[in-house]
Design a protein around this motif. Structure first.
Motif: not given
Length: 279
Positions: A10, A31-33, A41, A44, A51
């Motif tokens: 992450h 990337w996974c929220e 966040a 990122a 996202p």
């Protein structure tokens, strides 16, 4: 593989910076929220990552996934990925024991191609150039070399054998991180007897002594939440090799006294030593 799509699991301080370097030669870095913090966040966004809403979407869209997370979460995260039958290249880049990365390779196989990775050095920002050591199938390590070509992340392939990169990472971490812990203990003892400045003076006469850098103790305290589990992993690796793990387990126990100052950039040397002295 030309311009792969890459997923990062992450975007912590290391993961986000490594992902940003990967973006140089990738079609996109995802990337996974879901379930991530506001700090993740923010990182990122700062590093230009794309996202997506779910882990499944990230895996479906990614040719390659890089796992960079706290060591304790590495196997559970790999199990989640395996549940979606990910079939690309999975770079297990966490500071975990060779035995754990081998278990992860079995867990993700035969669908995914697992590459063992170990990052040595600071996050690739402000001129820092860490090395990502790799071991695993040659075709996959070649893809990772290409992904980071021309970036601040250097890559070095050690072997086709899973576990070699993790072994190198933990061997280095065993000394480097434990040495920082020993500095804290030495300076703390000297301060108790009013001879801390004399200790620093003695140490400064020697070259390359961590004892001459007591200011780093506060940084060690702020990173203890990550370093402790990493040293536990290194201790497991020592035990598996028939070597005594007690020193690293003791160092991890020492680091646990700083559990409540996670990533505190304002912490001073005096504060860190005060906290270390609390039972």
């Amino acid at each position: 593989m030309d311009q792969p799509t890459v997923g990062i699991l992450h975007p912590g301080s290391m993961g986000a910076a490594v992902a940003a370097c990967a973006a140089t030669n990738a079609a996109a870095v995802l990337w996974c929220e879901a379930g991530r913090s506001a700090a993740s966040a923010k990182r990122a966004v700062q590093f230009g990552l794309v996202p997506v809403g779910t882990l499944r979407e990230l895996l479906d869209r990614s040719d390659m996934v890089i796992s960079l997370c706290p060591p304790a979460a590495a196997e559970e995260l790999a199990r989640d990925v395996a549940g979606h039958r990910f079939a690309g290249v999975y770079v297990e880049a966490n500071a975990i024991s060779p035995e754990r990365v081998q278990r992860i390779a079995v867990l993700l196989g035969p669908d995914a191609t697992v590459v063992d990775g170990g990052v040595v050095g600071s996050p690739p920002v402000r001129g820092k150039t860490p090395t990502l050591y790799l071991s695993g199938p040659a075709a996959a390590t070649a893809q990772i070399d290409a992904l980071f070509a021309g970036t601040a992340v250097r890559t070095t392939t050690l072997s086709t054998e899973i576990g070699k990169a993790s072994a190198l990472k933990l061997s280095y971490a065993s000394f480097q991180k434990t040495s920082r812990v020993l500095v804290a203990l030495a300076v703390g003892m000297a301060r108790e007897h009013g001879v801390d400045q004399e200790l620093i003076e003695v140490a400064s006469r020697r070259t390359d002594s961590y004892l001459a850098e007591p200011g780093y103790v506060a940084k060690t305290a702020a990173r203890a939440w990550r370093w402790g589990p990493e040293l536990e992993e290194a201790a497991d690796a020592l035990a598996a090799a028939g070597l005594p793990p007690e020193m690293l387990r003791a160092a991890a126990s020492t680091l646990a006294r700083w559990h409540d100052v996670k990533d505190d950039s304002e912490l001073t040397l005096s504060d860190a030593l005060d906290r270390l002295a609390q039972p």
